[in-house]
Motif scaffolding. Structure first.
Motif, PDB file in Angstrom:
ATOM      1  N   LYS A 113       0.829  -1.202   0.000  1.00 45.62           N
ATOM      2  CA  LYS A 113       0.000   0.000   0.000  1.00 45.62           C
ATOM      3  C   LYS A 113       0.871   1.262   0.000  1.00 45.62           C
ATOM      4  O   LYS A 113       0.599   2.227  -0.714  1.00 45.62           O
ATOM      5  N   ILE A 114       1.929   1.255   0.835  1.00 44.62           N
ATOM      6  CA  ILE A 114       2.808   2.425   0.900  1.00 44.62           C
ATOM      7  C   ILE A 114       3.480   2.654  -0.448  1.00 44.62           C
ATOM      8  O   ILE A 114       3.543   3.787  -0.949  1.00 44.62           O
ATOM      9  N   ILE A 115       3.988   1.592  -1.037  1.00 46.09           N
ATOM     10  CA  ILE A 115       4.672   1.707  -2.327  1.00 46.09           C
ATOM     11  C   ILE A 115       3.716   2.198  -3.415  1.00 46.09           C
ATOM     12  O   ILE A 115       4.075   2.997  -4.280  1.00 46.09           O
ATOM     13  N   THR A 116       2.469   1.729  -3.354  1.00 46.47           N
ATOM     14  CA  THR A 116       1.492   2.065  -4.392  1.00 46.47           C
ATOM     15  C   THR A 116       0.877   3.450  -4.210  1.00 46.47           C
ATOM     16  O   THR A 116       0.781   4.235  -5.149  1.00 46.47           O
ATOM     17  N   TYR A 117       0.477   3.754  -2.966  1.00 49.12           N
ATOM     18  CA  TYR A 117      -0.310   4.974  -2.729  1.00 49.12           C
ATOM     19  C   TYR A 117       0.430   6.072  -1.965  1.00 49.12           C
ATOM     20  O   TYR A 117      -0.061   7.194  -1.884  1.00 49.12           O
ATOM     21  N   GLY A 118       1.572   5.744  -1.360  1.00 48.65           N
ATOM     22  CA  GLY A 118       2.299   6.737  -0.584  1.00 48.65           C
ATOM     23  C   GLY A 118       1.933   6.674   0.889  1.00 48.65           C
ATOM     24  O   GLY A 118       0.836   6.225   1.265  1.00 48.65           O
ATOM     25  N   ILE A 119       2.826   7.147   1.729  1.00 52.29           N
ATOM     26  CA  ILE A 119       2.657   7.012   3.173  1.00 52.29           C
ATOM     27  C   ILE A 119       1.469   7.811   3.704  1.00 52.29           C
ATOM     28  O   ILE A 119       0.750   7.355   4.598  1.00 52.29           O
ATOM     29  N   GLU A 120       1.232   8.999   3.162  1.00 54.69           N
ATOM     30  CA  GLU A 120       0.163   9.839   3.724  1.00 54.69           C
ATOM     31  C   GLU A 120      -1.206   9.214   3.536  1.00 54.69           C
ATOM     32  O   GLU A 120      -2.032   9.204   4.451  1.00 54.69           O
TER      33      GLU A 120
END
Length: 497
Positions: free
Chosen positions: A476-483
């Motif tokens: 999810k972080i890699i795909t959508y970003g941490i925020e």
């Protein structure tokens, strides 16, 4: 404003602008040797002791020991200033409370004269040896739970006992001298953020002694005590602006003042074999069992700091207060505490966990502290096993929530790649920095690789439940970003997709 270099000679000239020691430092006897005279020690234990000395106590002065070559600057600073420094408390309203601390009455540089330090530790007047050597200083292997004899510095100490480089080499030789000279034992007290820090110190020291000086072990068991303690005071690194402001507003030319928050806490098990200062008269708390207090603090405050640091760094923040005041990250941390930490703490008598949680969020958000994220994230490989993983393992045992912790560890894997969301370099300091980066790079193909760092995660990669939660969070972080991931976790969207 006229400024004066901070030292014993100029101290009386500062009494109208700042609180100064009300005792004759030349008459104070050294009863404590402290190893690791960094900012935290000077904001915490040395502060408590300074208050006590102001009450006409004369036999509990501190001899500060700079253990490493890295400590040259702080040693030279204290030497030039006769052990004096200014403690600047940054209140929640932005006002500053300033006080010159004088409890460090001696100071030694171990690399310059190891035998002098050993002799000082073995001195009959020294009743307590205290430590702030950071979590990594205990030479503890998270995977095995044992002392790491592969450490080259430990191997050096075994070959060169009279010129040690680690705390274990120094303590061993000092205690050996006490035994040989027929002296009483002493207390060795950890002031580091480790659950069961006294037990840890005892276990690691005896592990080393049983190899280096096995005949000494029985004497240690009978003559040395290792009380556990919980310590707490947010103490950011001193910034150049702090030095300038102090000089301009108070006329104090202090090369290395200490800044800290107003909150302070010290909970100690009353197990001092050769006597102790009456720290309870100046705010410390002595208890029979410190475990509930330290578990609460490590799992909430220290873990909270690491969470704000790692995720805040990825978001591009540089200070903890910036991260804590991000609404989504604030809500994420609150939810982590509520859903994953507090359920595993149990019933803590005399502690209102909800109020403690609220106080932490307020302290983290203190915009006057400006605690650097880079400092908080340093040596995360030593911190995560102590601050985060016990919560993960407890939740696994009771089949509870893992989503927040999984996202934090996934964020650490991404953080270890060394870039924030904007592509800016994240400056990282960690003893295993290269290993973390290597595993982080490999995690792009297989996220689970990061969990294979056994010295950090132990056998966590064998938990299918956690690996699944972690892998989902990582992707999810890699795909959508941490925020977006932080926001989505708050709304439970992450778990539904």
């Amino acid at each position: 404003m006229t400024s004066y270099k901070l030292n014993s000679l100029n101290l009386p000239k500062l009494k109208d602008s700042v609180s100064i020691p009300q005792y004759n430092r030349e008459k104070v006897k050294t009863g404590i040797v402290h190893v690791g005279v960094g900012g935290f020690h000077r904001a915490h234990q040395a502060f408590y002791t300074d208050q006590l000395l102001n009450e006409s106590v004369t036999d509990w002065g501190i001899c500060g020991v700079a253990l490493l070559d890295f400590d040259t600057k702080i040693y030279n600073t204290l030497k030039d200033q006769n052990g004096l420094y200014t403690l600047v408390v940054k209140e929640l309203d932005g006002s500053l409370t300033k006080r010159v601390i004088g409890s460090i009455v001696e100071y030694l540089f171990a690399p310059e004269d190891p035998l002098l330090v050993i002799e000082k530790m073995a001195s009959p007047e020294v009743k307590i040896i205290t430590l702030t050597i950071t979590e990594g200083g205990y030479n503890y292997n998270e995977a095995t739970g044992e002392f790491d004899f592969e450490n080259q510095l430990i191997q050096h100490d075994q070959k060169h006992p009279q010129a040690p480089k680690t705390i274990f080499g120094y303590l061993t030789q000092a205690l050996k001298l006490r035994k040989e000279r027929g002296l009483v034992g002493c207390t060795i007290q950890s002031c580091d953020n480790i659950q069961g820090n006294g037990h840890m110190t005892k276990k690691m020291l005896l592990s080393y002694v049983l190899v280096a000086e096995p005949e000494l072990a029985p004497w240690i068991l009978q003559n040395v005590s290792f009380p556990n303690a919980m310590v707490d005071r947010i103490t950011p690194a001193t910034a150049p602006i702090d030095i300038t402001n102090l000089k301009e507003t108070s006329g104090i030319d202090d090369a290395w003042p200490v800044v800290c928050e107003p909150f302070i806490q010290w909970v100690i098990e009353d197990d001092f074999i050769a006597g102790r200062p009456a720290w309870e008269t100046v705010g410390a708390q002595f208890v029979e069992n410190v475990a509930p207090y330290e578990k609460m603090k490590l799992s909430l405050l220290n873990a909270g700091h690491s969470i704000l640091g790692i995720i805040g760094a990825l978001m591009g923040y540089s200070t903890i207060d910036e991260a804590a005041n991000n609404p989504d990250l604030h809500a994420f941390l609150r939810a982590y505490m509520k859903h994953e930490v507090i359920p595993i703490l149990g019933n803590l008598e005399g502690i209102n966990l909800q109020k403690y949680e609220e106080s932490l969020l307020q302290r983290f958000g203190n915009s006057y502290i400006k605690d650097q994220i880079e400092r908080i994230c340093s040596e995360s490989s030593a911190k995560f096993p102590i601050f985060i993983l016990p919560t993960v393992n407890a939740q696994l045992k009771q089949k509870g929530s893992l989503d927040y912790a999984a996202l934090v560890i996934a964020a650490w894997a991404v953080y270890s790649l060394g870039k924030d969301k904007n592509g800016n370099t994240i400056h990282r300091k960690d003893a295993i920095k290269n290993i973390l980066q290597e595993k982080a790079l490999a995690s792009k193909e297989n996220p689970q690789v990061f969990l294979e760092i056994e010295s950090v995660f132990g056998k966590l990669n064998q938990s299918e439940i956690f690996v699944a939660a972690y892998t989902k969070a990582y992707q999810k972080i890699i795909t959508y970003g941490i925020e977006k991931c932080v926001a989505d976790t708050n709304s439970k969207i992450l778990n539904k997709n």
